[in-house]
Motif scaffolding. Sequence first.
Motif, PDB file in Angstrom:
ATOM      1  N   THR A   3     -16.588   3.157  10.737  1.00 54.20           N
ATOM      2  CA  THR A   3     -16.950   3.765   9.463  1.00 54.20           C
ATOM      3  C   THR A   3     -16.726   5.267   9.573  1.00 54.20           C
ATOM      4  OG1 THR A   3     -18.631   2.072   9.234  1.00 54.20           O
ATOM      5  CG2 THR A   3     -18.787   3.925   7.739  1.00 54.20           C
ATOM      6  N   SER A  40     -18.122   6.693  12.989  1.00 55.64           N
ATOM      7  CA  SER A  40     -18.964   5.777  13.751  1.00 55.64           C
ATOM      8  C   SER A  40     -18.126   4.574  14.163  1.00 55.64           C
ATOM      9  CB  SER A  40     -20.153   5.354  12.891  1.00 55.64           C
ATOM     10  OG  SER A  40     -20.598   4.102  13.291  1.00 55.64           O
ATOM     11  N   VAL A  41     -17.966   4.430  15.465  1.00 57.14           N
ATOM     12  CA  VAL A  41     -17.144   3.319  15.973  1.00 57.14           C
ATOM     13  C   VAL A  41     -18.034   2.358  16.747  1.00 57.14           C
ATOM     14  CG1 VAL A  41     -15.134   2.725  17.383  1.00 57.14           C
ATOM     15  CG2 VAL A  41     -15.196   4.890  16.181  1.00 57.14           C
ATOM     16  N   THR A  42     -18.100   1.145  16.298  1.00 54.35           N
ATOM     17  CA  THR A  42     -18.784   0.105  17.072  1.00 54.35           C
ATOM     18  C   THR A  42     -17.749  -0.976  17.366  1.00 54.35           C
ATOM     19  OG1 THR A  42     -19.449  -1.173  15.151  1.00 54.35           O
ATOM     20  CG2 THR A  42     -20.961   0.544  15.864  1.00 54.35           C
ATOM     21  N   ASN A  43     -18.169  -1.971  18.120  1.00 54.67           N
ATOM     22  CA  ASN A  43     -17.217  -3.040  18.435  1.00 54.67           C
ATOM     23  C   ASN A  43     -16.777  -3.783  17.192  1.00 54.67           C
ATOM     24  OD1 ASN A  43     -17.035  -2.887  21.334  1.00 54.67           O
ATOM     25  ND2 ASN A  43     -19.184  -3.401  21.302  1.00 54.67           N
ATOM     26  N   SER A  44     -17.658  -3.856  16.208  1.00 58.09           N
ATOM     27  CA  SER A  44     -17.343  -4.673  15.050  1.00 58.09           C
ATOM     28  C   SER A  44     -16.692  -3.902  13.913  1.00 58.09           C
ATOM     29  CB  SER A  44     -18.600  -5.351  14.534  1.00 58.09           C
ATOM     30  OG  SER A  44     -19.566  -4.390  14.237  1.00 58.09           O
ATOM     31  N   GLN A  45     -16.901  -2.585  13.850  1.00 58.72           N
ATOM     32  CA  GLN A  45     -16.358  -1.861  12.702  1.00 58.72           C
ATOM     33  C   GLN A  45     -16.250  -0.357  12.962  1.00 58.72           C
ATOM     34  OE1 GLN A  45     -19.265  -2.964   9.840  1.00 58.72           O
ATOM     35  NE2 GLN A  45     -20.600  -1.281  10.329  1.00 58.72           N
ATOM     36  N   THR A  94     -15.159  -6.052   8.864  1.00 60.29           N
ATOM     37  CA  THR A  94     -15.005  -7.469   8.512  1.00 60.29           C
ATOM     38  C   THR A  94     -15.119  -7.721   7.003  1.00 60.29           C
ATOM     39  OG1 THR A  94     -17.316  -7.672   9.105  1.00 60.29           O
ATOM     40  CG2 THR A  94     -15.737  -8.495  10.694  1.00 60.29           C
ATOM     41  N   THR A 154     -11.011  -9.067  12.903  1.00 65.12           N
ATOM     42  CA  THR A 154     -11.814 -10.109  13.562  1.00 65.12           C
ATOM     43  C   THR A 154     -12.837  -9.531  14.541  1.00 65.12           C
ATOM     44  OG1 THR A 154     -10.286 -10.307  15.401  1.00 65.12           O
ATOM     45  CG2 THR A 154      -9.857 -11.721  13.501  1.00 65.12           C
ATOM     46  N   GLY A 155     -12.774  -8.228  14.734  1.00 65.36           N
ATOM     47  CA  GLY A 155     -13.619  -7.624  15.758  1.00 65.36           C
ATOM     48  C   GLY A 155     -12.797  -7.293  16.987  1.00 65.36           C
ATOM     49  N   GLU A 156     -11.628  -7.936  17.081  1.00 67.17           N
ATOM     50  CA  GLU A 156     -10.734  -7.656  18.204  1.00 67.17           C
ATOM     51  C   GLU A 156      -9.350  -7.237  17.722  1.00 67.17           C
ATOM     52  OE1 GLU A 156     -10.664 -11.218  20.610  1.00 67.17           O
ATOM     53  OE2 GLU A 156     -12.793 -11.410  20.187  1.00 67.17           O
TER      54      GLU A 156
END
Lengths: 270, 162
Positions: free
Chosen positions: A125, A118-123, A168, A188-190
């Motif tokens: 998993t 699972s890839v989102t902008n923030s992490q 994070t 950092t999310g980026e």
Amino acid sequence: MPRFFRVVWESYKEVISLILILIISLLLISQNNNRGIKRFRLFAFSSIAGVSSMLNSIFPSGATRAENEQLRRRNAELMMQVSISREYEAKNIQLQGLLQLRDTISFPVAPAKVAFRSVTNSQTTIVLDKGTNDNVQEGYIVVDERGLLGIVSEVSASYSIVRSIKNTSVNPIVRERKSGYQGILHWTGESFIVTNIPKTADTRVNDTIITAATSSLVNFPLPIGKVSRVINPEQGYMTTIEIIPFANIERADYVFILMQKPLPNFTITR
Amino acid sequence: MIPKYFLFRAWLYFAAALLIQVTLLPIIALDGIIPSLWIIVLFAFTISEGKMWGIINAAFFGFVYDLVTSNLIGSSMFAAATAIYIGGLFLNEQRNEQKLKSLSFLFILLLVSTVYSIIISLFTNLDIRSSLFTLLLNQGLYQGLYTTAIGSFVVIFNARRN
């Protein structure tokens, strides 16, 4: 009185609903470490992983899969051997040859396949196809053939959820390989940054960052990445650096679980 | 109450969007920025079904999204409901279907997805070293623009269909 409530509801039903939803969501956020919620999440994740595995099995794999897996395992073992060898090498130089490097080091690694990612902008998993049935436990370290990938955060019978370093809440203590100066890894999310490195460390681009023995998450020298930029070379008392990770977090299909906990009573929290 | 707010077609589209969101969209990520396909689906249905439907379903969709992506549970629920409410302020009670094939859909979608991204980043990856400008630009506007670019296919598709 009921008429009054009806008038209020008709006039402000969207605002009332929004406020109720926001209250419920804030309550849920505060309960994220609740055992029940964790189990529910594990169940949902395992179900998705099951569906994903089923979809993957529809497309037949080539005959080279077994050989590839063997080679990848060997690669991971070699990567860890190289990593620990370099550690010994540095100590050797320091102690003028007093330390002796063991020729062969065996690591209890178990190969695992990525069942779902699972890839989102923030992490990012990852769900692996190994669980408590294969003796996987919470806190085990996951690597690919290049370096540290993440930590097992939740385990069911057949699956385990890996919180990758692209999260994070995964902040291991790391150090610069040559100088030994330590810092803390952040996503950092980026980008990946390492903070709290003393200015005296003289960190340069392309220096290698590895995990530090003092880390409670990963107390084993595993490669993390290379320095790509020193963010504040002339500001502050501490240096912040940006790194590019070695591990292929978004693409790795086969990984290895290091079958030992960094600490006996290790637990990972959100 | 439940049948009115439970729309099987919407959940079907949402499930498909979610599957694409977590499997295929990371491949077309631009500099780590992934468009929010499920927000497009949610907003498109909000236009046709109404603000109230949008707010309630934003909560349910957000909850499922948090579960599937291992996000902080409740964060997407909070962000999506707030974003849809703000986007809903620009919708009328009638004649909203026309918006699905007009540029105003894209403008409101840009607002909704930007607000959603900013709130999510406040929950999940707030970097205290970042300025407010960085937060708005990097964490919000870029993702909003990318989502809107993907959302433009909805406008093209609806314009052609009619």
